[in-house]
Design a protein around this motif. Sequence first.
Motif, PDB file in Angstrom:
ATOM      1  N   LYS A 150     -14.160  16.059  -2.066  1.00 27.03           N
ATOM      2  CA  LYS A 150     -13.739  16.359  -3.435  1.00 27.03           C
ATOM      3  C   LYS A 150     -14.673  15.732  -4.461  1.00 27.03           C
ATOM      4  CE  LYS A 150      -8.850  16.999  -2.322  1.00 27.03           C
ATOM      5  NZ  LYS A 150      -7.474  16.443  -2.451  1.00 27.03           N
ATOM      6  N   THR A 178     -16.946  17.950  -7.234  1.00 30.01           N
ATOM      7  CA  THR A 178     -16.918  17.732  -8.686  1.00 30.01           C
ATOM      8  C   THR A 178     -18.308  17.399  -9.212  1.00 30.01           C
ATOM      9  OG1 THR A 178     -14.673  16.861  -8.468  1.00 30.01           O
ATOM     10  CG2 THR A 178     -15.804  16.445 -10.548  1.00 30.01           C
ATOM     11  N   GLU A 230      -1.447  23.560  -8.798  1.00 33.56           N
ATOM     12  CA  GLU A 230      -2.298  22.372  -8.798  1.00 33.56           C
ATOM     13  C   GLU A 230      -1.540  21.188  -9.367  1.00 33.56           C
ATOM     14  OE1 GLU A 230      -5.943  22.967 -10.872  1.00 33.56           O
ATOM     15  OE2 GLU A 230      -6.572  24.684  -9.654  1.00 33.56           O
ATOM     16  N   ARG A 231      -2.012  20.003  -9.056  1.00 32.16           N
ATOM     17  CA  ARG A 231      -1.415  18.795  -9.643  1.00 32.16           C
ATOM     18  C   ARG A 231      -2.235  18.382 -10.870  1.00 32.16           C
ATOM     19  NH1 ARG A 231      -4.316  14.248  -7.866  1.00 32.16           N
ATOM     20  NH2 ARG A 231      -5.538  14.515  -5.958  1.00 32.16           N
ATOM     21  N   TYR A 270      -4.669  16.884 -13.573  1.00 34.85           N
ATOM     22  CA  TYR A 270      -6.029  16.370 -13.507  1.00 34.85           C
ATOM     23  C   TYR A 270      -6.163  15.077 -14.289  1.00 34.85           C
ATOM     24  CZ  TYR A 270     -10.988  17.219 -12.522  1.00 34.85           C
ATOM     25  OH  TYR A 270     -12.263  17.154 -12.025  1.00 34.85           O
ATOM     26  N   HIS A 292      -9.301  20.150 -16.844  1.00 35.23           N
ATOM     27  CA  HIS A 292     -10.431  20.701 -16.099  1.00 35.23           C
ATOM     28  C   HIS A 292     -10.555  22.218 -16.194  1.00 35.23           C
ATOM     29  CE1 HIS A 292      -6.907  21.220 -13.679  1.00 35.23           C
ATOM     30  NE2 HIS A 292      -7.551  21.926 -12.769  1.00 35.23           N
ATOM     31  N   HIS A 330      -8.934  15.299  -9.592  1.00 29.63           N
ATOM     32  CA  HIS A 330      -8.477  15.817  -8.309  1.00 29.63           C
ATOM     33  C   HIS A 330      -9.174  15.174  -7.126  1.00 29.63           C
ATOM     34  CE1 HIS A 330      -6.591  19.793  -9.988  1.00 29.63           C
ATOM     35  NE2 HIS A 330      -5.864  18.727 -10.214  1.00 29.63           N
ATOM     36  N   SER A 372      -4.666   9.155 -11.209  1.00 32.71           N
ATOM     37  CA  SER A 372      -6.121   9.095 -11.058  1.00 32.71           C
ATOM     38  C   SER A 372      -6.701   8.010 -11.965  1.00 32.71           C
ATOM     39  CB  SER A 372      -6.736  10.455 -11.396  1.00 32.71           C
ATOM     40  OG  SER A 372      -6.332  10.903 -12.685  1.00 32.71           O
TER      41      SER A 372
END
Length: 475
Positions: free
Chosen positions: A8, A12, A145-146, A148, A156, A329, A336
């Motif tokens: 991941k 990115t 999606e969770r 960002y 994002h 992510h 995060s």
Amino acid sequence: MSAAFDRKIHETVSNPQLQLTIYTATGRLVDKRKGSVTNDLLPEYQDLRTQASAVKKHTIENLDYYLEQFERQVDKHGGKVVYCKDGDEVADFVLGLAKERGARLIVKSKSMTTEEIDFNERLEHHGLESVETDLGEYILQLAHERPYHIIAPALHMTRYQVADLFTKNLGVENETVIEKQAGIARAVLREKFLAADIGVSGANFLVADSGAVVLVENEGNARLTTTAPKIHIAVAGIEKLIPRAQDLATFLKLLGRSATGQPLTVYTSFLSGPRRPNEIDGPDEFYVALIDNGRTKLLADREKRQSLHCIRCGACLNICPVYRKIGGHAFPWVYSGPIGAIITPQFLGVMHEPSLPFASSLCGACAEVCPVKIDIPKVLLDLRADVKKAQERDGQGKLERLAFRIWAWVMRHPRIYEMAGMAAASLAPESKNGYIRTAPPLMNAAPVRGWLSQRDLPAPAPKSFRQMWRTRLKS
């Protein structure tokens, strides 16, 4: 580093459009925050940070007392507090209540606590529809999606991606004008608000002395979520408590400025129980689901428990050079950035993703902007030590420890050190433009490959410092 974490990160870093999006969005938030806490506009800013830190420290150290006080006040105003150990117990409570009341549709405002327990997915598995009403969260729900980012969940995504998403899921024409996209979402969500049986929210703060649930937002969706349906359930972590309503003045001045650079968010709501007989709106039933989900484990450590002081402003994400490079992510859980790097190992265990505490430059920028003065670098160092201890218990890292012992011995013996340096220089592969980018077969072990995959190693000099010094002495 796990394969998923590594993959991941590389996805990115290798995406120039995503890199630009992250840097632009976080840079704008950093500039707004910086402009809102200047000495001219808020001369008492540092004093507010000190006060907020002291209040959170006091509350966490006396959490049992304030939990009981909060519960008494909620009961006094006609509500009910439900204590939940984890996400299963929250889901069981909501499902049981929905079954008793014949509820099928739930509208939900933005809440990181419900994200961490997979709230929507749990309910949908049992046939209940749970709809996110925050615009960013609604977009992510459609995309599966969770978040960002803590305060900008769809940071994002571009408007073109959102347009395609709306066309695919809502059957509307492809619309790329942001204002019109908001209008499309608003039209869908208004119908959901009117039809919903239960409204679920998070909580920015829980006020112990009044039993109030405090929500701050900019869209107004939380107000509709908490007032239109007949039942309101606030799902909050036990650390969201503060002692008094007077303390809110300190936190509200810090939260908006740290998150978006606003002196105060557009809507600040105080919710204290169900609708009274003389009130025209509000729920008939009011519940507060207080969740542990690993929080009490943090209380045992006097240093690391400061992680529970976080008010979820996202300032540390915006300033962090690592987050701004690898994005949201890439992190292994819903939280995060720097705060995720210290919360995730403590909630899920340090071996859930052992590399996470090491994914930091320890520059200290996060601690400088944290409104409640969490010493994130210090906690990261403590967690790194915990990872190494756990690896030793599991028998990992033996080769690394042996290598460092050998290195230490060589460093204490100058002549052997010099001979080792000459040997290494003779074995070094051919350099390109003064740098080594690949390792020879004999040295192509995982640590060497990992190092060279991200860095170029300067080629050894033709002569060592000691050799040059001897030549100088002779001349």
